[in-house]
Design a protein around this motif. Structure first.
Motif, PDB file in Angstrom:
ATOM      1  N   GLN A  61       0.828  -1.207   0.000  1.00 47.60           N
ATOM      2  CA  GLN A  61       0.000   0.000   0.000  1.00 47.60           C
ATOM      3  C   GLN A  61       0.866   1.262   0.000  1.00 47.60           C
ATOM      4  N   PHE A  62       1.852   1.297   0.882  1.00 48.32           N
ATOM      5  CA  PHE A  62       2.702   2.487   0.928  1.00 48.32           C
ATOM      6  C   PHE A  62       3.613   2.563  -0.296  1.00 48.32           C
ATOM      7  N   GLY A  63       3.908   1.419  -0.919  1.00 53.82           N
ATOM      8  CA  GLY A  63       4.610   1.437  -2.211  1.00 53.82           C
ATOM      9  C   GLY A  63       3.759   2.087  -3.288  1.00 53.82           C
ATOM     10  N   GLY A  64       2.456   1.772  -3.277  1.00 49.71           N
ATOM     11  CA  GLY A  64       1.533   2.402  -4.228  1.00 49.71           C
ATOM     12  C   GLY A  64       1.438   3.898  -4.013  1.00 49.71           C
ATOM     13  N   ILE A  65       1.408   4.305  -2.747  1.00 48.13           N
ATOM     14  CA  ILE A  65       1.353   5.736  -2.442  1.00 48.13           C
ATOM     15  C   ILE A  65       2.632   6.422  -2.899  1.00 48.13           C
ATOM     16  N   ALA A  66       3.782   5.802  -2.618  1.00 46.08           N
ATOM     17  CA  ALA A  66       5.063   6.380  -3.041  1.00 46.08           C
ATOM     18  C   ALA A  66       5.123   6.502  -4.561  1.00 46.08           C
ATOM     19  N   ALA A  67       4.651   5.477  -5.264  1.00 44.94           N
ATOM     20  CA  ALA A  67       4.634   5.530  -6.731  1.00 44.94           C
ATOM     21  C   ALA A  67       3.751   6.670  -7.213  1.00 44.94           C
ATOM     22  N   THR A  68       2.594   6.836  -6.575  1.00 45.23           N
ATOM     23  CA  THR A  68       1.681   7.915  -6.946  1.00 45.23           C
ATOM     24  C   THR A  68       2.327   9.280  -6.736  1.00 45.23           C
ATOM     25  N   LEU A  69       2.942   9.467  -5.583  1.00 46.36           N
ATOM     26  CA  LEU A  69       3.542  10.766  -5.262  1.00 46.36           C
ATOM     27  C   LEU A  69       4.759  11.065  -6.127  1.00 46.36           C
ATOM     28  N   LEU A  70       5.659  10.093  -6.256  1.00 44.31           N
ATOM     29  CA  LEU A  70       6.898  10.335  -7.012  1.00 44.31           C
ATOM     30  C   LEU A  70       6.631  10.482  -8.508  1.00 44.31           C
ATOM     31  N   ALA A  71       5.787   9.605  -9.046  1.00 45.35           N
ATOM     32  CA  ALA A  71       5.463   9.727 -10.472  1.00 45.35           C
ATOM     33  C   ALA A  71       4.644  10.985 -10.720  1.00 45.35           C
ATOM     34  N   GLY A  72       3.789  11.357  -9.763  1.00 38.02           N
ATOM     35  CA  GLY A  72       3.035  12.598  -9.886  1.00 38.02           C
ATOM     36  C   GLY A  72       3.948  13.809  -9.925  1.00 38.02           C
ATOM     37  N   LEU A  73       5.011  13.780  -9.130  1.00 37.42           N
ATOM     38  CA  LEU A  73       6.000  14.863  -9.155  1.00 37.42           C
ATOM     39  C   LEU A  73       6.677  14.929 -10.523  1.00 37.42           C
ATOM     40  N   ARG A  74       7.006  13.766 -11.064  1.00 39.04           N
ATOM     41  CA  ARG A  74       7.635  13.723 -12.402  1.00 39.04           C
ATOM     42  C   ARG A  74       6.670  14.249 -13.466  1.00 39.04           C
ATOM     43  N   LEU A  75       5.409  13.867 -13.371  1.00 38.43           N
ATOM     44  CA  LEU A  75       4.423  14.345 -14.342  1.00 38.43           C
ATOM     45  C   LEU A  75       4.241  15.855 -14.238  1.00 38.43           C
ATOM     46  N   THR A  76       4.341  16.389 -13.035  1.00 45.20           N
ATOM     47  CA  THR A  76       4.256  17.843 -12.864  1.00 45.20           C
ATOM     48  C   THR A  76       5.451  18.520 -13.529  1.00 45.20           C
ATOM     49  N   GLN A  77       6.627  17.922 -13.374  1.00 45.52           N
ATOM     50  CA  GLN A  77       7.828  18.490 -13.994  1.00 45.52           C
ATOM     51  C   GLN A  77       7.705  18.527 -15.517  1.00 45.52           C
ATOM     52  N   VAL A  78       7.249  17.424 -16.104  1.00 48.28           N
ATOM     53  CA  VAL A  78       7.168  17.400 -17.570  1.00 48.28           C
ATOM     54  C   VAL A  78       5.981  18.200 -18.093  1.00 48.28           C
ATOM     55  N   GLY A  79       5.026  18.488 -17.224  1.00 44.12           N
ATOM     56  CA  GLY A  79       3.875  19.288 -17.638  1.00 44.12           C
ATOM     57  C   GLY A  79       4.015  20.760 -17.297  1.00 44.12           C
ATOM     58  N   GLY A  80       5.222  21.191 -16.960  1.00 45.98           N
ATOM     59  CA  GLY A  80       5.451  22.563 -16.523  1.00 45.98           C
ATOM     60  C   GLY A  80       4.964  23.628 -17.485  1.00 45.98           C
ATOM     61  N   ARG A  81       5.169  23.397 -18.763  1.00 43.06           N
ATOM     62  CA  ARG A  81       4.718  24.390 -19.765  1.00 43.06           C
ATOM     63  C   ARG A  81       3.202  24.509 -19.734  1.00 43.06           C
ATOM     64  N   ARG A  82       2.532  23.405 -19.549  1.00 39.47           N
ATOM     65  CA  ARG A  82       1.066  23.438 -19.530  1.00 39.47           C
ATOM     66  C   ARG A  82       0.543  24.216 -18.326  1.00 39.47           C
ATOM     67  N   ILE A  83       1.245  24.112 -17.209  1.00 37.52           N
ATOM     68  CA  ILE A  83       0.817  24.854 -16.023  1.00 37.52           C
ATOM     69  C   ILE A  83       0.781  26.346 -16.334  1.00 37.52           C
ATOM     70  N   ALA A  84       1.792  26.813 -17.066  1.00 38.51           N
ATOM     71  CA  ALA A  84       1.870  28.235 -17.404  1.00 38.51           C
ATOM     72  C   ALA A  84       0.915  28.620 -18.523  1.00 38.51           C
ATOM     73  N   LEU A  85       0.719  27.737 -19.502  1.00 36.61           N
ATOM     74  CA  LEU A  85      -0.018  28.096 -20.712  1.00 36.61           C
ATOM     75  C   LEU A  85      -1.498  27.719 -20.695  1.00 36.61           C
ATOM     76  N   GLN A  86      -1.828  26.612 -20.108  1.00 38.88           N
ATOM     77  CA  GLN A  86      -3.171  26.056 -20.259  1.00 38.88           C
ATOM     78  C   GLN A  86      -4.019  26.338 -19.023  1.00 38.88           C
ATOM     79  N   LYS A  87      -5.054  27.111 -19.186  1.00 37.61           N
ATOM     80  CA  LYS A  87      -5.907  27.501 -18.061  1.00 37.61           C
ATOM     81  C   LYS A  87      -6.552  26.263 -17.424  1.00 37.61           C
ATOM     82  N   GLY A  88      -6.512  26.216 -16.125  1.00 38.00           N
ATOM     83  CA  GLY A  88      -7.104  25.114 -15.380  1.00 38.00           C
ATOM     84  C   GLY A  88      -6.125  24.010 -15.044  1.00 38.00           C
ATOM     85  N   PHE A  89      -5.064  23.875 -15.822  1.00 37.70           N
ATOM     86  CA  PHE A  89      -4.114  22.786 -15.627  1.00 37.70           C
ATOM     87  C   PHE A  89      -3.402  22.912 -14.280  1.00 37.70           C
ATOM     88  N   GLY A  90      -2.942  24.118 -13.969  1.00 36.57           N
ATOM     89  CA  GLY A  90      -2.237  24.333 -12.708  1.00 36.57           C
ATOM     90  C   GLY A  90      -3.141  24.146 -11.494  1.00 36.57           C
TER      91      GLY A  90
END
Length: 195
Positions: A61-90
């Motif tokens: 269970q805590f492995g699943g949570i860690a995967a969610t948090l760490l991969a979510g952080l990576r997805l935020t990093q690669v989606g950085g341009r969208r946060i700035a450009l696309q309304k609602g994304f951030g």
């Protein structure tokens, strides 16, 4: 695969599998693990069965949570341009991150509550008291008040965890759909054009 593309399927797959494990495990806990002891005749055994199952599942269970948090952080990093450009994304990304952190905290508190129930039940058993419970989270009229208190906390968190994990999955679905070309164009236009 180059770093300047939006292709981040590994991070997305790890995130989704981790979220599925977290959500599915929490639902299984409510529907199966916490209720399974009700088939047994002794109250202490009802708690022991659930405690044993949860302690065995906790690393996954805590492995699943860690995967969610760490991969979510990576997805935020690669989606950085969208946060700035696309309304609602951030905003949705921030909400998703908050839900994930709150869900991780709720899961940790649920685990702590379950451990307290198990510890108090074993102490009562060692004192020669009869441990009376319907199942791991439901007391009877004769349940020790301290065990009842922790069972009450466990009942709240056992429903809070899948609600937060599920809401995290819903936000992720919105974010994934926002990568579609039409959604991207609408988001960028909404950002550029005032309401």
């Amino acid at each position: 695969m180059t770093s300047n593309t939006d292709n981040h399927f590994v991070a997305q797959a790890v995130h989704d599998l981790g979220s599925a494990l977290w959500f599915g495990g929490a639902v299984m806990g409510i529907a199966g693990v916490n209720k399974s002891g009700s088939d047994l005749s002794q109250g202490i055994d009802r708690i022991r069965v659930a405690s044993s199952a949860w302690s065995r599942f906790q690393p996954a269970q805590f492995g699943g949570i860690a995967a969610t948090l760490l991969a979510g952080l990576r997805l935020t990093q690669v989606g950085g341009r969208r946060i700035a450009l696309q309304k609602g994304f951030g905003a949705v990304g921030g909400l998703k991150a908050g839900l994930a952190v709150a869900g991780a905290g709720a899961t940790a508190y649920a685990a702590y509550s379950g451990a307290q129930i198990g510890k108090l039940a074993e102490q009562a058993q060692q004192r020669g008291e009869t441990v009376e419970v319907k199942d791991a989270t439901l007391p009877t009229a004769g349940t020790n008040p301290e065990i009842q208190k922790w069972q009450s906390r466990q009942r709240v968190t056992q429903f809070l965890v899948p609600a937060l994990a599920g809401a995290n999955i819903v936000c992720n679905s919105w974010l994934v759909q926002s990568y579609r070309a039409g959604a991207t164009a609408k988001g960028v236009l909404r950002r550029l054009l005032p309401d």
